[in-house]
Design a protein around this motif. Structure first.
Motif, PDB file in Angstrom:
ATOM      1  N   PRO A   7      50.937  40.129  35.308  1.00 19.48           N
ATOM      2  CA  PRO A   7      51.819  39.018  34.927  1.00 19.48           C
ATOM      3  C   PRO A   7      53.295  39.413  34.898  1.00 19.48           C
ATOM      4  N   LEU A   8      53.584  40.673  34.581  1.00 27.61           N
ATOM      5  CA  LEU A   8      54.976  41.120  34.541  1.00 27.61           C
ATOM      6  C   LEU A   8      55.567  41.272  35.945  1.00 27.61           C
ATOM      7  N   LEU A   9      54.732  41.636  36.898  1.00 22.82           N
ATOM      8  CA  LEU A   9      55.220  41.826  38.271  1.00 22.82           C
ATOM      9  C   LEU A   9      55.227  40.528  39.073  1.00 22.82           C
ATOM     10  N   GLY A  10      54.400  39.587  38.695  1.00 20.45           N
ATOM     11  CA  GLY A  10      54.292  38.343  39.453  1.00 20.45           C
ATOM     12  C   GLY A  10      53.389  38.536  40.661  1.00 20.45           C
ATOM     13  N   ASP A  11      53.642  37.792  41.693  1.00 19.99           N
ATOM     14  CA  ASP A  11      52.829  37.833  42.905  1.00 19.99           C
ATOM     15  C   ASP A  11      53.100  39.135  43.660  1.00 19.99           C
ATOM     16  N   VAL A  12      52.071  39.956  43.828  1.00 20.01           N
ATOM     17  CA  VAL A  12      52.234  41.236  44.520  1.00 20.01           C
ATOM     18  C   VAL A  12      51.629  41.208  45.919  1.00 20.01           C
TER      19      VAL A  12
END
Length: 88
Positions: A7-12
């Protein structure tokens, strides 16, 4: 990649048509993203860069004989995927 979504990185996920993938040839010391080709061809053809990036990846074919784009192969020998026609 989706397995490791944070959730902290978003879409990886990686998307070539969004410029998040680089193609390279270590033997020749060359590398590119679709962004570099899209910029060049967008100015040449007078189209939006984002539209050109979408056309350079996936089920997008260009036939230089008819000078038209399509989302399926027409059966013509000159009809090739956008990536193959303009990048490869």
């Amino acid at each position: 990649m989706a397995t490791y979504e944070d959730p902290l990185l978003g879409d990886v996920q990686v998307y070539p048509q969004k410029g998040t993938v680089a193609f390279s040839a270590g033997l020749h010391g060359e590398a590119f993203t679709l962004t570099s080709f899209a910029k060049m061809y967008a100015s040449k053809f007078g189209v939006d860069k984002a539209k050109m990036m979408d056309r350079l990846w996936g089920e997008n074919y260009y036939d230089p004989a008819t000078r038209k784009w399509t989302n399926k192969h027409t059966g013509s020998k000159t009809c090739k995927r956008g990536f193959v026609q303009f990048c490869y």
